[in-house]
Structures are given as C-alpha cells and as structure tokens.
Design an enzyme around this catalytic site. Structure first.
Site, PDB file in Angstrom:
ATOM      1  N   VAL A  62       0.844  -1.203   0.000  1.00  0.00           N
ATOM      2  CA  VAL A  62       0.000   0.000   0.000  1.00  0.00           C
ATOM      3  C   VAL A  62       0.877   1.251   0.000  1.00  0.00           C
ATOM      4  CG1 VAL A  62      -1.757   1.273   1.285  1.00  0.00           C
ATOM      5  CG2 VAL A  62      -1.879  -1.230   1.170  1.00  0.00           C
ATOM      6  N   CYS A  63       1.908   1.243   0.841  1.00  0.00           N
ATOM      7  CA  CYS A  63       2.817   2.398   0.919  1.00  0.00           C
ATOM      8  C   CYS A  63       3.478   2.656  -0.438  1.00  0.00           C
ATOM      9  CB  CYS A  63       3.898   2.155   1.969  1.00  0.00           C
ATOM     10  SG  CYS A  63       3.255   1.800   3.609  1.00  0.00           S
ATOM     11  N   THR A  64       3.805   1.604  -1.141  1.00  0.00           N
ATOM     12  CA  THR A  64       4.445   1.763  -2.453  1.00  0.00           C
ATOM     13  C   THR A  64       3.522   2.547  -3.392  1.00  0.00           C
ATOM     14  OG1 THR A  64       5.670  -0.283  -2.137  1.00  0.00           O
ATOM     15  CG2 THR A  64       5.421   0.483  -4.412  1.00  0.00           C
TER      16      THR A  64
END
Ligand code: BEZ
Length: 211
Positions: free
Chosen positions: A44-46
């Site tokens: 998700v952070c990516t």
C-alpha cells in the site's frame, strides 16, 4: 502531548533521502504535506508514495512541499525508492525521512501503540506557511490514503484563508461555497458581487469568489 489544529508544527532536523533537512528551513514559505507510512517495501505504501510523486505538479500549483516518513533506515528508503519508481512508473521527487530513532514520529505522535508499537500509522499533517497545523488525518495501516482528498482540503484551506467562506459537503474546486455565518445577509451583495442564494438565513451559497 499530541498536536491539535492551530498548534505550531514542531521543527526538527532529520536524515532524508535528499540529505539532512532542517524542516523549517526546507519548508521556507511553502505549505507542507508531512505524512507517515508504516514501513518500506510494503504494497500500500508503495502505491501511496508513487501517487504523491505523480501529483508533484498539483502540489507545486498550491505551493505545497511533500515529505514522507517511516522509521526505516536510510539505506532501506534508498533501495525502496527504486522499486517505487519501477513499479509505479514515476520518479520519487520528494524527501523521505529515515526516522530510525523515532524522534520525529514521537514529536508528531505518529506511533499509536495500541495499533502497533513499532511502526508509524498513516498520519497526514498539512502545515501552513506560518507553521501552523491546519489538518490532521489518521488512517489505519490497511487503508491507502486518497491524495485527491488531501489536495481538495488544501484547496479549501487556501480559499477560506483568503475569503469569508466555507466549503460545503463534497465540495470541489470551482463549485459554489457557503458564506461565513458571521456575515449578515445584508452585507453579502457588497462582499460577493457574483450573487448569492439564501436557502435558509444560516445557509447562503455563492459562486467561488476566486474563480
Ligand atoms: C502496506 O503498506 O501495504 C501495509 C503496511 C502495513 C500493514 C499493512 C499494509
């Protein structure tokens, strides 16, 4: 103590992917989007950091500098940036703070121990050029943020700083706005020459004044 709206955003010096940064100095007279993510090399952070890079022009238009943070060390950030660039088809164009000693996370209360003791949650801070905190949102690790919503709030903050208006539900830049309750209806024509509609004495709509 945790930060609240209107508080002065604390300054810090931190290691980042773009070198050591003194936050206030780096910010100059810009607005800031300071946001934390739980960890590097996570899916998700990516996508979130890729989207932030892609929205650079939108942030620039609004005089906003983005800066991300997690408690991972600098070498981890550096390697992960290559993955973000590759998989999200962009180039990360903003600094990522390596907050391995959790100094900044603690200053901004980005670690919520009952959610996770080791990682930052998805905190969002919008800070204005006077270094005042203007928006705080906290998302859980499992929910990626909507960066268009963040831009929408920045539009609202910048508009309402300049005019005596507020923005109604689901407002988007260019749509009608609400006249501030403090303005008597009799004074609206002079202040808002584009006209207004009185739905109720407390609900007066006018075209967005700066469009
Ligand atoms: C993610 O960024 O994909 C993620 C990070 C921590 C927990 C769950 C998801």
């Amino acid at each position: 103590m945790s930060l609240r709206l209107g508080d002065t955003a604390p300054n810090f010096v931190a290691k980042t992917t773009e070198g050591e940064i003194d936050f206030y100095q780096w910010l100059g007279s810009s607005w800031a989007l300071l946001f934390s993510h739980p960890a590097d090399y996570t899916p998700v952070c990516t996508t979130e950091l890729g989207m932030t890079a892609k929205l650079k022009d939108e942030f620039e238009k609004r005089n906003v500098k983005a800066i991300a943070l997690s408690v991972d060390p600098l070498d981890s950030h550096m390697g992960w940036v290559n993955d973000i660039n590759e998989t999200q088809n962009t180039r990360v164009n903003f600094p990522i703070i390596a907050d391995a000693d959790k100094k900044v996370s603690e200053l901004y209360d980005m670690i919520h121990p009952n959610a996770n003791n080791n990682f930052t949650v998805r905190s969002v801070f919008i800070i204005d050029p006077n270094k005042k905190v203007r928006l705080i949102i906290t998302y859980p690790a499992s929910t990626g943020r909507n960066f268009h919503e963040i831009l929408r709030v920045i539009d609202s903050l910048q508009l309402t700083d300049g005019y005596q208006v507020a923005t109604p539900v689901n407002w988007e830049d260019g749509q009608d706005v609400v006249v501030a309750p403090a303005i008597p209806t009799s004074e609206i024509p002079a202040k808002f020459p584009k006209g207004f509609v009185e739905v109720k004495p407390y609900l007066r709509l006018t075209p967005q004044p700066n469009k």
